[in-house]
Design a protein around this motif. Structure first.
Motif, PDB file in Angstrom:
ATOM      1  N   LEU A 173      -8.398 -18.003  -3.685  1.00  0.00           N
ATOM      2  CA  LEU A 173      -7.969 -19.114  -2.847  1.00  0.00           C
ATOM      3  C   LEU A 173      -7.976 -20.420  -3.643  1.00  0.00           C
ATOM      4  N   PHE A 174      -6.783 -20.977  -3.865  1.00  0.00           N
ATOM      5  CA  PHE A 174      -6.638 -22.230  -4.601  1.00  0.00           C
ATOM      6  C   PHE A 174      -6.671 -23.411  -3.618  1.00  0.00           C
ATOM      7  N   SER A 175      -7.652 -24.302  -3.774  1.00  0.00           N
ATOM      8  CA  SER A 175      -7.750 -25.515  -2.942  1.00  0.00           C
ATOM      9  C   SER A 175      -7.702 -25.192  -1.453  1.00  0.00           C
ATOM     10  N   CYS A 176      -8.487 -24.217  -1.062  1.00  0.00           N
ATOM     11  CA  CYS A 176      -8.462 -23.745   0.331  1.00  0.00           C
ATOM     12  C   CYS A 176      -9.687 -24.223   1.105  1.00  0.00           C
ATOM     13  N   PRO A 177      -9.482 -24.625   2.350  1.00  0.00           N
ATOM     14  CA  PRO A 177     -10.580 -25.148   3.163  1.00  0.00           C
ATOM     15  C   PRO A 177     -11.510 -24.060   3.684  1.00  0.00           C
ATOM     16  N   THR A 178     -12.779 -24.428   3.833  1.00  0.00           N
ATOM     17  CA  THR A 178     -13.718 -23.603   4.597  1.00  0.00           C
ATOM     18  C   THR A 178     -14.144 -24.360   5.850  1.00  0.00           C
ATOM     19  N   ILE A 179     -13.569 -25.540   6.052  1.00  0.00           N
ATOM     20  CA  ILE A 179     -13.811 -26.324   7.261  1.00  0.00           C
ATOM     21  C   ILE A 179     -12.783 -25.940   8.324  1.00  0.00           C
ATOM     22  N   THR A 180     -12.952 -26.449   9.531  1.00  0.00           N
ATOM     23  CA  THR A 180     -12.021 -26.121  10.610  1.00  0.00           C
ATOM     24  C   THR A 180     -10.724 -26.918  10.450  1.00  0.00           C
ATOM     25  N   THR A 181      -9.719 -26.491  11.183  1.00  0.00           N
ATOM     26  CA  THR A 181      -8.428 -27.181  11.129  1.00  0.00           C
ATOM     27  C   THR A 181      -8.551 -28.628  11.620  1.00  0.00           C
ATOM     28  N   LEU A 182      -9.330 -28.863  12.651  1.00  0.00           N
ATOM     29  CA  LEU A 182      -9.494 -30.224  13.166  1.00  0.00           C
ATOM     30  C   LEU A 182     -10.273 -31.100  12.180  1.00  0.00           C
ATOM     31  N   GLU A 183     -11.279 -30.531  11.543  1.00  0.00           N
ATOM     32  CA  GLU A 183     -12.031 -31.288  10.527  1.00  0.00           C
ATOM     33  C   GLU A 183     -11.135 -31.667   9.359  1.00  0.00           C
ATOM     34  N   ARG A 206       0.828  -1.213   0.000  1.00  0.00           N
ATOM     35  CA  ARG A 206       0.000   0.000   0.000  1.00  0.00           C
ATOM     36  C   ARG A 206       0.857   1.256   0.000  1.00  0.00           C
ATOM     37  N   LYS A 207       2.002   1.243   0.690  1.00  0.00           N
ATOM     38  CA  LYS A 207       2.902   2.397   0.696  1.00  0.00           C
ATOM     39  C   LYS A 207       3.475   2.647  -0.695  1.00  0.00           C
ATOM     40  N   LYS A 208       3.598   1.572  -1.477  1.00  0.00           N
ATOM     41  CA  LYS A 208       4.169   1.686  -2.823  1.00  0.00           C
ATOM     42  C   LYS A 208       3.104   2.043  -3.856  1.00  0.00           C
ATOM     43  N   GLU A 209       1.932   1.443  -3.723  1.00  0.00           N
ATOM     44  CA  GLU A 209       0.855   1.634  -4.696  1.00  0.00           C
ATOM     45  C   GLU A 209      -0.427   2.039  -3.980  1.00  0.00           C
ATOM     46  N   ARG A 210      -0.826   3.291  -4.143  1.00  0.00           N
ATOM     47  CA  ARG A 210      -1.999   3.789  -3.424  1.00  0.00           C
ATOM     48  C   ARG A 210      -3.253   3.858  -4.283  1.00  0.00           C
ATOM     49  N   ASN A 211      -3.119   3.606  -5.581  1.00  0.00           N
ATOM     50  CA  ASN A 211      -4.251   3.839  -6.473  1.00  0.00           C
ATOM     51  C   ASN A 211      -4.802   2.587  -7.135  1.00  0.00           C
ATOM     52  N   ILE A 212      -4.353   1.418  -6.705  1.00  0.00           N
ATOM     53  CA  ILE A 212      -4.877   0.182  -7.281  1.00  0.00           C
ATOM     54  C   ILE A 212      -5.353  -0.752  -6.162  1.00  0.00           C
ATOM     55  N   PRO A 213      -6.365  -1.578  -6.444  1.00  0.00           N
ATOM     56  CA  PRO A 213      -6.851  -2.515  -5.427  1.00  0.00           C
ATOM     57  C   PRO A 213      -5.773  -3.540  -5.065  1.00  0.00           C
ATOM     58  N   ILE A 214      -5.747  -3.915  -3.803  1.00  0.00           N
ATOM     59  CA  ILE A 214      -4.780  -4.907  -3.320  1.00  0.00           C
ATOM     60  C   ILE A 214      -5.541  -6.110  -2.771  1.00  0.00           C
ATOM     61  N   GLY A 215      -5.101  -7.302  -3.176  1.00  0.00           N
ATOM     62  CA  GLY A 215      -5.755  -8.518  -2.721  1.00  0.00           C
ATOM     63  C   GLY A 215      -4.759  -9.558  -2.246  1.00  0.00           C
ATOM     64  N   LEU A 216      -5.273 -10.694  -1.854  1.00  0.00           N
ATOM     65  CA  LEU A 216      -4.467 -11.811  -1.389  1.00  0.00           C
ATOM     66  C   LEU A 216      -4.727 -13.024  -2.273  1.00  0.00           C
ATOM     67  N   VAL A 217      -3.655 -13.738  -2.602  1.00  0.00           N
ATOM     68  CA  VAL A 217      -3.756 -14.978  -3.364  1.00  0.00           C
ATOM     69  C   VAL A 217      -2.993 -16.054  -2.611  1.00  0.00           C
ATOM     70  N   GLY A 218      -3.602 -17.213  -2.436  1.00  0.00           N
ATOM     71  CA  GLY A 218      -2.899 -18.272  -1.721  1.00  0.00           C
ATOM     72  C   GLY A 218      -3.516 -19.631  -1.968  1.00  0.00           C
ATOM     73  N   ALA A 219      -2.861 -20.661  -1.440  1.00  0.00           N
ATOM     74  CA  ALA A 219      -3.324 -22.027  -1.645  1.00  0.00           C
ATOM     75  C   ALA A 219      -3.292 -22.816  -0.342  1.00  0.00           C
ATOM     76  N   SER A 220      -4.175 -23.798  -0.259  1.00  0.00           N
ATOM     77  CA  SER A 220      -4.170 -24.784   0.816  1.00  0.00           C
ATOM     78  C   SER A 220      -4.298 -24.127   2.193  1.00  0.00           C
ATOM     79  N   GLN A 221      -3.255 -24.193   3.022  1.00  0.00           N
ATOM     80  CA  GLN A 221      -3.301 -23.630   4.368  1.00  0.00           C
ATOM     81  C   GLN A 221      -3.667 -22.147   4.367  1.00  0.00           C
ATOM     82  N   ALA A 222      -3.394 -21.470   3.265  1.00  0.00           N
ATOM     83  CA  ALA A 222      -3.741 -20.053   3.152  1.00  0.00           C
ATOM     84  C   ALA A 222      -5.240 -19.826   3.320  1.00  0.00           C
ATOM     85  N   GLY A 223      -6.037 -20.891   3.151  1.00  0.00           N
ATOM     86  CA  GLY A 223      -7.482 -20.766   3.333  1.00  0.00           C
ATOM     87  C   GLY A 223      -7.890 -20.401   4.744  1.00  0.00           C
ATOM     88  N   TRP A 224      -7.046 -20.695   5.707  1.00  0.00           N
ATOM     89  CA  TRP A 224      -7.305 -20.265   7.087  1.00  0.00           C
ATOM     90  C   TRP A 224      -6.673 -18.907   7.369  1.00  0.00           C
TER      91      TRP A 224
END
Length: 303
Positions: free
Chosen positions: A175-185, A140-158
């Motif tokens: 989110l690539f192959s990311c869970p919406t279930i709990t860590t224990l599930e 954000r300090k570098k780019e103030r005029n464009i949307p910023i998002g997150l991209v991740g896989a697997s554990q990144a779903g939590w």
């Protein structure tokens, strides 16, 4: 007749040479175009602070980015994801990828599946979320005029929902192959599949749900439920699933997303019937890139 045959052979020979030359020229042009595309991307190695340690990464900046993303790691011992970052940058997305805590040039202590289940403890997931949030702040300090998002896989779903819930700078997530279930599930399912690639040939969705509901936990720690954060979010999200996944129960995750969609959450998903847990493939990435471009335009126009 002999003269005609010789002339015909000579003509064919010239045409073959011409075609080969044309093919080589096309290949050379493609290679030059690809190199120029990579060369036009500016790279900058940077360090940043998070929770008392220094993390190191690289920013890939195209000339005219329409959006920016921070890549969030999965559970493995991962350094910065250079090839993936370059691919996204070639599609006019500014990318920040960094060495995971305790890996590569980054300080801190790595906690992964090789060293026990503490890698999905609440403490560790929140710590990794703080690292990703600090990376977002840097962009954000570098780019103030464009949307910023997150991209991740697997554990990144939590991790990604935690970051997005706490850092208002985050405006979309993929989110690539990311869970919406709990860590224990997730652990119950993973122990059940036991890495068997033929698992879905021999088990039904009913088997899986019954096992996840009733199987006693092998480890005793408080679970992280990504739905707690997802319920609070109003930013667009895209999940990409492989139906043959043996790390997360995809149809359960899709059911959770559909429940959230009914409550007007701007969440979408795409299911790839032939893929497993690894959805880092050409088609899913292509869909993600176009989705980011579309959502970024909407976000910018809404401001």
């Amino acid at each position: 007749m002999k003269l005609i045959s010789r002339l015909l052979l000579l003509s064919i020979f010239i045409n073959v040479i011409s075609c080969n030359k044309s093919s080589k020229q096309k290949h050379l042009a493609f290679t030059q175009e690809k190199n120029q595309s990579i060369d036009s991307i500016k790279t900058q190695n940077v360090t940043f602070e998070s929770e008392g340690i220094t993390l190191a990464g690289t920013i890939y900046s195209p000339k005219h980015p329409h959006s920016a993303v921070v890549i969030v790691h999965g559970s493995d011992r991962v350094t910065r994801m250079i090839k993936f970052a370059q691919l996204l940058a070639q599609n006019d997305i500014l990318v920040f990828t960094y060495d995971k805590r305790g890996v590569g040039e980054s300080g801190g202590v790595y906690a992964g599946p090789e060293v026990g289940t503490n890698n999905i403890s609440i403490d560790n997931l929140n710590l990794l979320a703080k690292d990703a949030s600090a990376a977002v702040d840097l962009i954000r300090k570098k780019e103030r005029n464009i949307p910023i998002g997150l991209v991740g896989a697997s554990q990144a779903g939590w991790i990604i929902p935690i970051v997005a819930n706490k850092n208002p700078i985050v405006e979309f997530m993929v989110l690539f192959s990311c869970p919406t279930i709990t860590t224990l599930e997730q652990l119950r399912f993973q122990f059940y599949t036991n890495g068997r690639t033929d698992f879905w040939t021999n088990h039904t969705e009913e088997d899986v749900r019954k096992h996840i509901k009733n199987d006693p936990d092998r480890y005793q720690f408080k679970a992280t439920d990504p739905k707690d954060a997802l319920k609070t979010l109003s930013i667009p999200g895209l999940w990409l699933f492989g139906e043959q996944d043996i790390q997360i129960p995809v149809k359960m995750c899709i059911e959770h997303l559909n429940t959230l969609k009914i409550k007007n959450k701007p969440f979408e998903y795409v299911l790839f019937p032939a893929l497993g847990h690894n959805t880092n493939k050409t088609e899913p990435i292509g869909i993600a890139v176009q989705w980011i471009k579309q959502k970024s335009l909407i976000i910018k126009n809404s401001k």
